[in-house]
Design a protein around this motif. Structure first.
Motif, PDB file in Angstrom:
ATOM      1  N   MET A 228     -19.816  -1.707   1.139  1.00 48.14           N
ATOM      2  CA  MET A 228     -20.854  -2.728   1.265  1.00 48.14           C
ATOM      3  C   MET A 228     -20.788  -3.373   2.645  1.00 48.14           C
ATOM      4  SD  MET A 228     -20.461  -4.449  -2.536  1.00 48.14           S
ATOM      5  CE  MET A 228     -21.759  -5.640  -2.283  1.00 48.14           C
ATOM      6  N   ASN A 229     -21.263  -2.653   3.648  1.00 53.30           N
ATOM      7  CA  ASN A 229     -21.240  -3.205   4.998  1.00 53.30           C
ATOM      8  C   ASN A 229     -22.102  -4.463   5.124  1.00 53.30           C
ATOM      9  OD1 ASN A 229     -19.549  -1.185   5.908  1.00 53.30           O
ATOM     10  ND2 ASN A 229     -21.228   0.129   6.606  1.00 53.30           N
ATOM     11  N   HIS A 230     -23.085  -4.583   4.250  1.00 53.76           N
ATOM     12  CA  HIS A 230     -23.937  -5.769   4.280  1.00 53.76           C
ATOM     13  C   HIS A 230     -23.230  -6.997   3.702  1.00 53.76           C
ATOM     14  CE1 HIS A 230     -24.374  -4.224   0.209  1.00 53.76           C
ATOM     15  NE2 HIS A 230     -24.744  -5.441  -0.156  1.00 53.76           N
ATOM     16  N   TYR A 231     -22.059  -6.802   3.085  1.00 56.07           N
ATOM     17  CA  TYR A 231     -21.321  -7.907   2.446  1.00 56.07           C
ATOM     18  C   TYR A 231     -19.841  -7.721   2.801  1.00 56.07           C
ATOM     19  CZ  TYR A 231     -20.871 -11.601  -1.105  1.00 56.07           C
ATOM     20  OH  TYR A 231     -20.660 -12.796  -1.772  1.00 56.07           O
ATOM     21  N   PRO A 232     -19.472  -7.965   4.048  1.00 51.88           N
ATOM     22  CA  PRO A 232     -18.135  -7.582   4.509  1.00 51.88           C
ATOM     23  C   PRO A 232     -17.011  -8.479   4.013  1.00 51.88           C
ATOM     24  CG  PRO A 232     -19.344  -8.663   6.275  1.00 51.88           C
ATOM     25  CD  PRO A 232     -20.322  -8.471   5.154  1.00 51.88           C
ATOM     26  N   VAL A 233     -17.310  -9.706   3.661  1.00 46.94           N
ATOM     27  CA  VAL A 233     -16.271 -10.668   3.292  1.00 46.94           C
ATOM     28  C   VAL A 233     -16.669 -11.366   1.994  1.00 46.94           C
ATOM     29  CG1 VAL A 233     -15.022 -12.744   3.997  1.00 46.94           C
ATOM     30  CG2 VAL A 233     -15.659 -11.043   5.717  1.00 46.94           C
ATOM     31  N   ALA A 234     -15.754 -11.388   1.028  1.00 49.08           N
ATOM     32  CA  ALA A 234     -16.024 -12.073  -0.240  1.00 49.08           C
ATOM     33  C   ALA A 234     -15.938 -13.583  -0.061  1.00 49.08           C
ATOM     34  CB  ALA A 234     -15.031 -11.621  -1.299  1.00 49.08           C
ATOM     35  N   THR A 235     -16.723 -14.303  -0.826  1.00 55.41           N
ATOM     36  CA  THR A 235     -16.641 -15.760  -0.818  1.00 55.41           C
ATOM     37  C   THR A 235     -15.518 -16.229  -1.739  1.00 55.41           C
ATOM     38  OG1 THR A 235     -18.116 -16.110  -2.699  1.00 55.41           O
ATOM     39  CG2 THR A 235     -19.143 -15.846  -0.519  1.00 55.41           C
ATOM     40  N   LEU A 236     -15.139 -17.475  -1.573  1.00 51.88           N
ATOM     41  CA  LEU A 236     -14.147 -18.051  -2.476  1.00 51.88           C
ATOM     42  C   LEU A 236     -14.654 -18.052  -3.910  1.00 51.88           C
ATOM     43  CD1 LEU A 236     -12.907 -21.019  -0.271  1.00 51.88           C
ATOM     44  CD2 LEU A 236     -11.703 -18.889  -0.753  1.00 51.88           C
ATOM     45  N   ASP A 237     -15.927 -18.311  -4.091  1.00 45.43           N
ATOM     46  CA  ASP A 237     -16.471 -18.309  -5.452  1.00 45.43           C
ATOM     47  C   ASP A 237     -16.480 -16.916  -6.061  1.00 45.43           C
ATOM     48  OD1 ASP A 237     -16.875 -21.017  -5.986  1.00 45.43           O
ATOM     49  OD2 ASP A 237     -18.807 -21.037  -4.952  1.00 45.43           O
ATOM     50  N   ASP A 238     -16.620 -15.871  -5.250  1.00 47.72           N
ATOM     51  CA  ASP A 238     -16.503 -14.519  -5.785  1.00 47.72           C
ATOM     52  C   ASP A 238     -15.155 -14.345  -6.483  1.00 47.72           C
ATOM     53  OD1 ASP A 238     -18.991 -13.620  -4.842  1.00 47.72           O
ATOM     54  OD2 ASP A 238     -18.140 -12.945  -2.933  1.00 47.72           O
ATOM     55  N   LEU A 239     -14.102 -14.847  -5.837  1.00 47.59           N
ATOM     56  CA  LEU A 239     -12.765 -14.727  -6.430  1.00 47.59           C
ATOM     57  C   LEU A 239     -12.589 -15.656  -7.618  1.00 47.59           C
ATOM     58  CD1 LEU A 239     -10.538 -12.786  -5.432  1.00 47.59           C
ATOM     59  CD2 LEU A 239     -12.364 -13.145  -3.787  1.00 47.59           C
ATOM     60  N   SER A 240     -13.070 -16.885  -7.500  1.00 43.71           N
ATOM     61  CA  SER A 240     -12.920 -17.826  -8.611  1.00 43.71           C
ATOM     62  C   SER A 240     -13.709 -17.392  -9.834  1.00 43.71           C
ATOM     63  CB  SER A 240     -13.339 -19.237  -8.185  1.00 43.71           C
ATOM     64  OG  SER A 240     -12.435 -19.769  -7.228  1.00 43.71           O
ATOM     65  N   ASP A 241     -14.863 -16.766  -9.619  1.00 42.27           N
ATOM     66  CA  ASP A 241     -15.625 -16.235 -10.761  1.00 42.27           C
ATOM     67  C   ASP A 241     -14.748 -15.289 -11.576  1.00 42.27           C
ATOM     68  OD1 ASP A 241     -17.898 -17.624 -10.032  1.00 42.27           O
ATOM     69  OD2 ASP A 241     -18.883 -15.891  -9.104  1.00 42.27           O
ATOM     70  N   ALA A 242     -14.001 -14.421 -10.882  1.00 40.60           N
ATOM     71  CA  ALA A 242     -13.136 -13.463 -11.581  1.00 40.60           C
ATOM     72  C   ALA A 242     -11.978 -14.167 -12.276  1.00 40.60           C
ATOM     73  CB  ALA A 242     -12.602 -12.429 -10.593  1.00 40.60           C
ATOM     74  N   VAL A 243     -11.369 -15.119 -11.592  1.00 41.43           N
ATOM     75  CA  VAL A 243     -10.212 -15.820 -12.157  1.00 41.43           C
ATOM     76  C   VAL A 243     -10.613 -16.605 -13.406  1.00 41.43           C
ATOM     77  CG1 VAL A 243      -8.559 -17.681 -11.710  1.00 41.43           C
ATOM     78  CG2 VAL A 243      -8.912 -15.888 -10.005  1.00 41.43           C
ATOM     79  N   LEU A 244     -11.736 -17.318 -13.351  1.00 37.42           N
ATOM     80  CA  LEU A 244     -12.169 -18.076 -14.522  1.00 37.42           C
ATOM     81  C   LEU A 244     -12.578 -17.143 -15.657  1.00 37.42           C
ATOM     82  CD1 LEU A 244     -12.156 -20.420 -12.395  1.00 37.42           C
ATOM     83  CD2 LEU A 244     -14.036 -21.404 -13.706  1.00 37.42           C
ATOM     84  N   TYR A 245     -13.197 -16.023 -15.319  1.00 31.09           N
ATOM     85  CA  TYR A 245     -13.541 -15.057 -16.361  1.00 31.09           C
ATOM     86  C   TYR A 245     -12.281 -14.568 -17.077  1.00 31.09           C
ATOM     87  CZ  TYR A 245     -14.390 -10.562 -18.507  1.00 31.09           C
ATOM     88  OH  TYR A 245     -14.404  -9.515 -19.403  1.00 31.09           O
ATOM     89  N   LEU A 246     -11.259 -14.187 -16.317  1.00 33.30           N
ATOM     90  CA  LEU A 246     -10.042 -13.647 -16.933  1.00 33.30           C
ATOM     91  C   LEU A 246      -9.329 -14.696 -17.787  1.00 33.30           C
ATOM     92  CD1 LEU A 246      -8.736 -11.435 -14.009  1.00 33.30           C
ATOM     93  CD2 LEU A 246      -9.668 -10.655 -16.194  1.00 33.30           C
ATOM     94  N   ALA A 247      -9.488 -15.958 -17.455  1.00 34.74           N
ATOM     95  CA  ALA A 247      -8.892 -17.013 -18.280  1.00 34.74           C
ATOM     96  C   ALA A 247      -9.595 -17.144 -19.629  1.00 34.74           C
ATOM     97  CB  ALA A 247      -8.924 -18.351 -17.538  1.00 34.74           C
ATOM     98  N   THR A 248     -10.810 -16.629 -19.730  1.00 31.01           N
ATOM     99  CA  THR A 248     -11.570 -16.753 -20.977  1.00 31.01           C
ATOM    100  C   THR A 248     -11.719 -15.434 -21.722  1.00 31.01           C
ATOM    101  OG1 THR A 248     -13.688 -16.378 -19.850  1.00 31.01           O
ATOM    102  CG2 THR A 248     -12.924 -18.652 -20.022  1.00 31.01           C
ATOM    103  N   ALA A 249     -11.360 -14.332 -21.088  1.00 34.13           N
ATOM    104  CA  ALA A 249     -11.651 -12.995 -21.636  1.00 34.13           C
ATOM    105  C   ALA A 249     -10.600 -12.601 -22.667  1.00 34.13           C
ATOM    106  CB  ALA A 249     -11.719 -11.974 -20.504  1.00 34.13           C
ATOM    107  N   GLN A 250     -10.864 -12.918 -23.919  1.00 34.07           N
ATOM    108  CA  GLN A 250      -9.865 -12.757 -24.969  1.00 34.07           C
ATOM    109  C   GLN A 250      -9.473 -11.301 -25.226  1.00 34.07           C
ATOM    110  OE1 GLN A 250      -8.237 -15.305 -26.489  1.00 34.07           O
ATOM    111  NE2 GLN A 250      -9.315 -16.603 -25.020  1.00 34.07           N
TER     112      GLN A 250
END
Length: 266
Positions: A228-250
Motif C-alpha cells: 500500500m504505497n498510498h498508505y505508507p505509515v499507520a496511524t496510532l488509531d489504526d493500532l489502537s483499533d486492533a488493540v481494543l478489538y482484541l480486548a473484546t474478541a472473546q
C-alpha cells in the motif's frame, strides 16, 4: 456507556506514541488505566527521540481529560519488582485488572556482526525479557481474580519477517511470538486470551523520526516495501483499533494480528 466501563487496563510504554493512544482510547471507553514508562533514555545507541517525564505527565492529563482514572509511574520493564508493585498498587486503587497491553520496546540498527554487545542485549532485554517480566507481574493476580481477560503483546512485522540491520530487534520480536503462544496455551483454561499485534511503520518517533532507519532503507530497500504505497505509515488509531478489538474478541486467542499494510507478505 463505554465498552470498558468498570474495567482496568495495564499498559507499558505509556508515555507517548502507541501506549499513550491505547490509554486514551481505553479511558474514553470507561476503563481505568495503570501505566508504566521509563520516560528516559534507555540506551546510548538509540537514534530516535526518547520519551520524557513531561511526556508521561501529558499522558496522565490526556487520560483524565478523556474521563479516565490513571495510576502512572516511571519505571523500567526490566525491573520485575517495580512492575509487581505497580500492578499491586493499581489493583488496590481500582479493584481489579482485566486487560494488559505489553507495549514497551526499543529499536537499534546495525548489521548482525557489527552490533555491539549492548545493542543486542539491551534490545532483547527490554523487548523480550521485559515483556516476560510484565507477564510474570500480571498473570498471577489475573488468575487469582478469576475474571478472565486479555493480554495483548506488541510485536512487529519484524517478528514475522526478519529485517536487515535489525538483528536484535527481529530476534526479540520473533521471541515475543513464542512467548505469547506459550502463554495463550497455558492461560486458555483460565479464560485469559493472549494475542500479538504486528505493526510495520507507525506514526511515532521510533517509526518516523529515526535517521538510521532511512539509511537502512537506502541500502536494503527491497526488503521494506508494503502492498500500500498510498498508505505508507499507520496511524496510532489504526493500532489502537486492533488493540481494543482484541480486548473484546472473546473467540480470539493465539492470534498474530497484522497492522502492516501487507508488508509481511512482500
Amino acid at each position: 456507556m463505554g465498552q470498558f466501563d468498570g474495567q482496568v487496563v495495564y499498559i507499558t510504554g505509556i508515555a507517548r506514541g502507541q501506549g499513550r493512544n491505547h490509554a486514551v482510547r481505553f479511558a474514553a471507553e470507561g476503563a481505568s488505566i495503570i501505566g508504566l514508562d521509563i520516560a528516559d533514555r534507555v540506551a546510548d545507541h538509540q537514534t530516535y527521540p526518547t520519551a520524557t517525564a513531561d511526556d508521561l505527565a501529558e499522558t496522565v492529563r490526556l487520560v483524565e481529560e478523556a474521563g479516565g482514572k490513571i495510576l502512572a509511574r516511571q519505571g523500567d520493564t526490566r525491573d520485575l519488582a517495580v512492575q509487581q508493585q505497580l500492578v499491586a498498587d493499581g489493583i488496590e486503587a481500582f479493584g481489579r485488572l482485566d486487560h494488559v497491553v505489553a507495549n514497551a520496546g526499543i529499536l537499534t540498527w546495525g548489521l548482525t556482526w557489527e552490533l555491539t554487545e549492548a545493542q543486542f542485549t539491551d534490545v532483547v532485554d527490554v523487548n523480550l525479557v521485559g515483556t516476560w517480566k510484565t507477564l510474570k507481574a500480571v498473570i498471577p493476580p489475573m488468575i487469582e481474580a478469576r475474571n478472565g481477560g486479555s493480554i495483548t503483546i506488541i510485536s512487529s512485522t519484524a517478528g514475522l519477517k526478519a529485517m536487515p540491520a535489525q538483528a536484535s530487534y527481529s530476534a526479540s520480536k520473533f521471541g515475543l511470538r513464542g512467548l505469547a503462544q506459550s502463554a495463550a496455551k497455558e492461560l486458555g483454561p483460565k479464560r485469559i486470551r493472549v494475542n500479538t499485534v504486528h505493526p510495520y511503520a507507525v506514526n511515532t518517533p521510533m517509526g518516523v523520526e529515526d535517521p538510521e532507519a532511512f539509511k537502512a532503507f537506502e541500502t536494503y530497500g527491497e526488503h521494506f516495501p508494503s502492498m500500500m504505497n498510498h498508505y505508507p505509515v499507520a496511524t496510532l488509531d489504526d493500532l489502537s483499533d486492533a488493540v481494543l478489538y482484541l480486548a473484546t474478541a472473546q473467540a480470539v486467542t493465539g492470534a498474530e494480528f497484522q497492522i502492516d499494510m501487507g508488508s509481511s507478505k512482500v
